[in-house]
Design a protein around this motif. Structure first.
Motif, PDB file in Angstrom:
ATOM      1  N   ASN B 406       0.798  -1.223   0.000  1.00 31.99           N
ATOM      2  CA  ASN B 406       0.000   0.000   0.000  1.00 31.99           C
ATOM      3  C   ASN B 406       0.829   1.271   0.000  1.00 31.99           C
ATOM      4  O   ASN B 406       0.283   2.358  -0.052  1.00 31.99           O
ATOM      5  N   LEU B 407       2.136   1.142   0.070  1.00 36.34           N
ATOM      6  CA  LEU B 407       2.969   2.349   0.075  1.00 36.34           C
ATOM      7  C   LEU B 407       3.244   2.800  -1.356  1.00 36.34           C
ATOM      8  O   LEU B 407       3.204   2.006  -2.281  1.00 36.34           O
ATOM      9  N   SER B 408       3.566   4.062  -1.506  1.00 39.86           N
ATOM     10  CA  SER B 408       3.961   4.550  -2.819  1.00 39.86           C
ATOM     11  C   SER B 408       5.343   3.998  -3.133  1.00 39.86           C
ATOM     12  O   SER B 408       6.083   3.582  -2.245  1.00 39.86           O
ATOM     13  N   GLY B 409       5.674   3.987  -4.424  1.00 43.59           N
ATOM     14  CA  GLY B 409       6.921   3.370  -4.865  1.00 43.59           C
ATOM     15  C   GLY B 409       8.149   3.867  -4.115  1.00 43.59           C
ATOM     16  O   GLY B 409       8.992   3.092  -3.670  1.00 43.59           O
ATOM     17  N   GLY B 410       8.249   5.158  -3.981  1.00 44.50           N
ATOM     18  CA  GLY B 410       9.417   5.720  -3.321  1.00 44.50           C
ATOM     19  C   GLY B 410       9.499   5.305  -1.863  1.00 44.50           C
ATOM     20  O   GLY B 410      10.588   5.046  -1.342  1.00 44.50           O
ATOM     21  N   ASN B 411       8.364   5.240  -1.229  1.00 42.32           N
ATOM     22  CA  ASN B 411       8.374   4.853   0.176  1.00 42.32           C
ATOM     23  C   ASN B 411       8.700   3.374   0.350  1.00 42.32           C
ATOM     24  O   ASN B 411       9.303   2.980   1.344  1.00 42.32           O
ATOM     25  N   GLN B 412       8.338   2.580  -0.639  1.00 46.91           N
ATOM     26  CA  GLN B 412       8.755   1.176  -0.607  1.00 46.91           C
ATOM     27  C   GLN B 412      10.278   1.092  -0.639  1.00 46.91           C
ATOM     28  O   GLN B 412      10.893   0.302   0.078  1.00 46.91           O
ATOM     29  N   GLN B 413      10.869   1.911  -1.475  1.00 51.08           N
ATOM     30  CA  GLN B 413      12.325   1.901  -1.581  1.00 51.08           C
ATOM     31  C   GLN B 413      12.965   2.260  -0.243  1.00 51.08           C
ATOM     32  O   GLN B 413      13.975   1.683   0.157  1.00 51.08           O
ATOM     33  N   LYS B 414      12.344   3.185   0.458  1.00 53.16           N
ATOM     34  CA  LYS B 414      12.897   3.567   1.757  1.00 53.16           C
ATOM     35  C   LYS B 414      12.785   2.416   2.748  1.00 53.16           C
ATOM     36  O   LYS B 414      13.655   2.227   3.595  1.00 53.16           O
ATOM     37  N   VAL B 415      11.705   1.667   2.662  1.00 51.11           N
ATOM     38  CA  VAL B 415      11.559   0.514   3.551  1.00 51.11           C
ATOM     39  C   VAL B 415      12.686  -0.483   3.269  1.00 51.11           C
ATOM     40  O   VAL B 415      13.318  -1.018   4.190  1.00 51.11           O
ATOM     41  N   ALA B 416      12.956  -0.704   1.981  1.00 52.41           N
ATOM     42  CA  ALA B 416      14.026  -1.636   1.622  1.00 52.41           C
ATOM     43  C   ALA B 416      15.359  -1.164   2.190  1.00 52.41           C
ATOM     44  O   ALA B 416      16.160  -1.953   2.713  1.00 52.41           O
ATOM     45  N   LEU B 417      15.583   0.135   2.110  1.00 49.99           N
ATOM     46  CA  LEU B 417      16.831   0.671   2.645  1.00 49.99           C
ATOM     47  C   LEU B 417      16.889   0.494   4.156  1.00 49.99           C
ATOM     48  O   LEU B 417      17.905   0.068   4.713  1.00 49.99           O
ATOM     49  N   GLY B 418      15.775   0.794   4.804  1.00 51.72           N
ATOM     50  CA  GLY B 418      15.720   0.651   6.254  1.00 51.72           C
ATOM     51  C   GLY B 418      16.007  -0.772   6.694  1.00 51.72           C
ATOM     52  O   GLY B 418      16.724  -1.013   7.671  1.00 51.72           O
TER      53      GLY B 418
END
Ligand SMILES: Nc1ncnc2c1ncn2[C@@H]1O[C@H](COP(=O)(O)OP(=O)(O)OP(=O)(O)O)[C@@H](O)[C@H]1O
Ligand SMILES: [Mg+2]
Lengths: 393, 504
Positions: B406-418
């Motif tokens: 449900n997150l936007s694409g960019g926020n998904q990327q941040k989750v991956a980084l986290g």
């Protein structure tokens, strides 16, 4: 008005989770009416629970297998075969039950490991590998029962697993005709449930996570307590908790704990959710595959034990269609065919739904042919419901 | 300005806990290239999903007028019938099917009841030529890199009779040359009368190509600007609501002499494809250093990272790998993680995240042991960790219990980084770390990288954005066709030098 609106909203949002409880409730209510109360009698409920046992433990194992995106068709006849092995161990090798049971479970683990080897190492699709297992174990049952036909089991300890009940507290004279220990367990279970629910709700609130509105939360607690209380009362009114029910409860609690609270559980669901991502996160997907199939094999052994001990014998036909009942139970219980989603407790409810149908229709005198059709229809309805309520946005 | 081909009026869309769009109005003129920009989670993709019928009529409020008619789309097929085609941010091809099958999937070339495969292959070839992709249409999509897959997607859209083409971050996975080609392609299409809506975080290309730009912020339309009015700084200001002066944070000298990772004569063969994918690679990484791996898409940079990171695809490897001076043989990503190496994948949806799980479960996944006691996960600790990354990486989500899908694409990327920062690695391999990330967030990620190397971490950054390579790395290796084609200190590097080596 406001209350009903919240109720509707809560129900809509959580329909997937509550759906099968409601389904079970409706099915039981219908049969209670159509059988003029016989269905809900203590005696029948105890029977129902005992009949569900061997499918329920299979459904627990199957839940994890489906969660990691595989399937196991071999477990029915594997269970039947291992039941026969247990019978032979006791009647021909003269092993006591407390050795025969672990031996059977160990053989189950071995069988599961072989499947896992084919699936994880040889990269054979689980459907094919376990179909081969299905054929092999079907043959194996015939081989071991060929000379004797049905193998009678005379070990009383072993037979108690499928037929016995837990003892009551001796010397208590209050409430005659009621199984006091069962009642105490029921009360303890309710207390535990209420406390843990309140506790987890408090924690969630502390993190500002979404929780049920207070009145809905109370209704949920009352409903669940009433359910446990009611079943406890019914069981206590007959001979109390059967050993089969104890076995199923213990298995469910252990697996529930593993799947929801442990690192292993997380890894299993991660593998199911996205195997590539899991592998790259340092999870050994092969190892998880071994564990899940190993556990499935062990539970197949347990299933065979429950069944054999209930019949007090091993028969040539044991194991037929068990796997399909287990798979159906898992799907009815909300396990996602695509993997990664599914709860152990759900599958137990699924098994109860399947067996309630059988039991209720038997009581009504409906023929076996129509029973199959009805069960098929319920399975289809459950999965349609599941798909339709998924991913609403 | 031409008459509008599309008008979206007062569009409001809510998800549980999130108001993704509130009262958005959006107009596109006939025959223009209209860019849609905004921060991660601003609502761009959602708006386009409404337009293309993914969120069907009734799931949002407001009106859509297309070609002067009010449209109620109940699915993608409806919008396609009206002449709208959309290419999603996350590619939607069937990996196991061939290129030609994918191009005509759902739109098969028929001969009576049957599919005319010969004609399909021929037409697919024409479509591929249109997007300037020189490959055999009989290849399986799985065998193509993300870049080429993107072009196949566009070919697929073109095969339908489109009047309005929507591209959601089409160039985020393309390198400079391919992006150029794509932009040229869009101009060609414009000549042919196709109207285009493009979402992009690459503001330079937005300025280059757009006739009109609409800025969204927090689910609201901020403004619509015409080509002659736009500048990068202005766009940024509208997008984030404040000025951002630097694209790259200041780098201090953090490189020490100690070599933390080195590969020697490293070669790899992919047994399932039966070909050599890496040949005689030699490179090293020093403590506190950011090393950039530049190269074209498909040059083997991701394969190189994977071969080092426990070799999950089971390539046949030869050569030596040294981590912190010790010769290592990682048999599994776990070994690599234990040795202090982390790898943030390029394809977050495919192999980076578990979309059906929530933010906290994704962040904790690679390091569950840290928050577990004798195998039992401490749920409170998990929430705490996830919340820390949520705020330090500024992940936009109502709670860490939100599903990642449900997150936007960019926020998904941040989750991956986290997720990978939580492993606290000593060596961090980032594969296209800012793909699909907005300017503000990019700066945040660069700042995090700078802080990490300051603390003694070493970073390998694979990137197809040359400016990012030049802006962030200390040293650059250029990878071409599975070989190291060159190495240079960033101070001496230029885009031209790198491109020359990369395309050699
Ligand atoms: N299915 C969904 N369920 C809940 N929230 C959602 C869903 N889809 C999107 N959102 C939320 O709606 C908001 C807008 O998301 P959207 O994908 O449109 O952003 P975007 O502008 O495309 O961002 P990006 O540049 O990162 O792709 C975000 O806050 C996102 O988390
Ligand atoms: Mg988007």
């Amino acid at each position: 008005m406001n209350f009903f609106n919240t109720a509707r909203k809560v129900l809509q949002q959580n329909i997937r989770e509550y759906g099968m409880y409601i389904a079970l409730f409706v099915i039981m209510a219908i049969f209670t009416v159509t059988t003029k109360g016989t269905f809900i009698s203590s005696r029948n409920i105890v029977n129902l629970v005992n009949q569900t046992g061997y499918i329920a433990v299979l459904a627990v194992g199957m839940t994890l297998v489906i969660v990691i995106r595989h399937i196991d068709l071999s477990v029915g006849f594997l269970g039947g075969f291992l039941g026969a092995v247990a019978a032979i161990a006791m009647s021909q090798w003269n092993l006591p039950a407390y050795l025969a049971v672990p031996l059977t479970l160990a053989l189950g683990i071995l069988a599961g490991t072989i499947i896992a080897f084919l699936v994880a190492q040889m990269k054979i699709p689980a459907f094919v590998a376990t179909l081969a297992g299905w054929l092999i174990y079907r043959g194996a049952i015939l081989v071991v029962t060929e000379s004797t036909g049905t193998i009678v089991i005379s070990d009383p300890t072993f037979n108690a697993i499928g037929n016995g009940f837990i003892p009551d507290i001796p010397g208590l004279t209050i409430l005659p005709g009621i199984h006091k220990l069962t009642l105490i367990f029921g009360v303890l279970a309710i207390i535990f449930l209420v406390f843990s629910e309140i506790n987890s709700r408090k924690k969630k609130q502390a993190y500002n996570f979404e929780v049920l509105p207070t009145e809905m939360f109370i209704i949920k607690l009352v409903f669940m307590s009433a359910l446990i209380g009611g079943i406890t009362w019914l069981l206590a009114g007959y001979q109390g908790l059967s050993w089969t029910a104890v076995v199923v409860l213990v298995v469910t609690i252990i697996y529930h704990f593993i799947t929801t609270q442990t690192v292993l559980g997380r890894h299993i669901y991660a593998v199911g959710g996205n195997p590539e991502a899991a592998e790259l996160s340092g999870i050994n997907v092969k190892r998880i595959t071994y564990i899940v199939f190993g556990s499935m094999g062990m539970l197949a052994g347990l299933s065979g034990i429950l069944f054999a001990s209930r019949l007090q014998s091993a028969t040539t036909t044991a194991g037929g269609l068990w796997e399909l009942d287990a798979i159906a139970a898992a799907f009815i219980g909300g396990v996602s065919p695509a993997g990664g989603i599914g709860k152990v407790a759900g599958s137990i409810i699924g098994a109860l739904v399947m067996l309630s149908l059988t039991s209720g229709m038997n009581l009504m005198g409906i023929g076996i042919s129509y029973q199959y059709i009805a069960r098929g229809a319920v399975l289809a309805a459950a999965v349609i419901f599941d798909v339709k309520t998924r991913g609403k946005g | 300005m031409n008459a509008p081909i599309l008008e979206m009026k007062n569009i409001t869309k809510e998800f549980p806990g999130v108001k993704a769009l509130s009262n958005v109005s959006f107009q596109v003129a006939q025959g223009e290239i209209h860019c849609l920009v905004g921060e991660n989670g601003a609502g761009k993709s959602t708006l386009m999903k409404i337009l293309s019928g993914v969120y069907s009529h009734g799931n949002y409020t407001g009106d859509i007028l297309f070609n002067g008619q009010v449209q109620n789309f109940f699915g993608i097929s409806d919008s396609e019938k009206a002449g709208i085609a959309i290419i999603y941010q996350e590619l939607a091809l069937v990996p196991e099917m061939t290129v030609y099958e994918n191009i005509f999937l759902g739109n098969e070339v028929r001969n009576g009841f049957l599919v005319d495969w010969n004609e399909t292959v021929k037409k697919a070839g024409e479509m591929l030529k249109k997007v300037k992709l020189d490959i055999n249409p009989a290849l399986k999509v799985r065998e193509l890199g993300v870049g080429k897959q993107q072009l196949v997607e566009i070919a697929k859209a073109l095969s339908k009779n489109v009047k309005l083409l929507i591209l959601d971050e089409p160039t985020s996975s393309l390198n400079e040359t391919d992006s150029e080609n794509l932009l040229k392609l869009l101009r060609d299409l414009k000549e042919q009368g196709v109207t285009c809506i493009m979402i992009s975080h690459k503001l330079k290309e937005v300025i280059k190509i757009a006739d009109t730009v609409t800025v969204l912020r927090d689910g609201e339309t901020i403004c619509t600007l015409r080509a002659d009015e736009i500048s990068e700084n202005m766009l940024i200001k509208h997008m984030v609501g404040r000025e951002i002066n630097n694209i790259y944070p200041k780098r201090e000298k953090t490189v020490s002499q100690e070599i933390v990772l080195e590969v020697k004569n490293w070669s790899a063969t992919n047994p399932s494809l039966g070909r050599t994918i890496l040949k005689d690679i030699n490179f090293n990484l020093k403590k506190g250093e950011i090393v950039g791996l530049a190269g074209l898409i498909g040059s083997g940079r991701t394969e190189l990272a994977l071969s080092i990171f426990g070799n999950p695809d089971e390539y046949q490897l030869s050569g030596d790998l040294y981590v912190k001076g010790k010769k290592q043989h990682f048999a599994h990503p776990r070994d690599a993680i234990n040795a202090g190496v982390a790898y943030v994948t390029e394809d977050r949806k495919g192999d980076g995240l578990i979309l059906i799980q929530d933010v906290k479960q994704n962040i904790s996944l690679a390091n569950l042991r840290q928050i577990a006691d004798r195998g039992v996960v401490n749920n409170n600790a998990e929430v705490k960790v996830a919340n820390e990354y949520k705020s330090s990486l500024n992940i936009k989500t109502p709670s860490v219990e939100q599903l990642v899908s449900n997150l936007s694409g960019g926020n998904q990327q941040k989750v991956a980084l986290g997720k990978w920062l939580f492993v606290s690695p000593e060596i961090l391999i980032l594969d296209e770390p800012t793909r699909g990330i907005d300017v503000g967030a990019k700066y945040e990620i660069y700042t995090i990288m700078t802080d990490l190397v300051k603390q003694g971490m070493s970073i390998i950054m694979i990137s197809s954005e040359l400016s990012e390579i030049l802006g962030m790395s200390d040293r650059v290796y250029i990878v071409a066709s599975g070989k190291i084609a060159g190495e240079m200190a960033t101070a001496e590097a230029t885009q031209e030098k790198i491109m020359r080596l990369a395309t050699n």
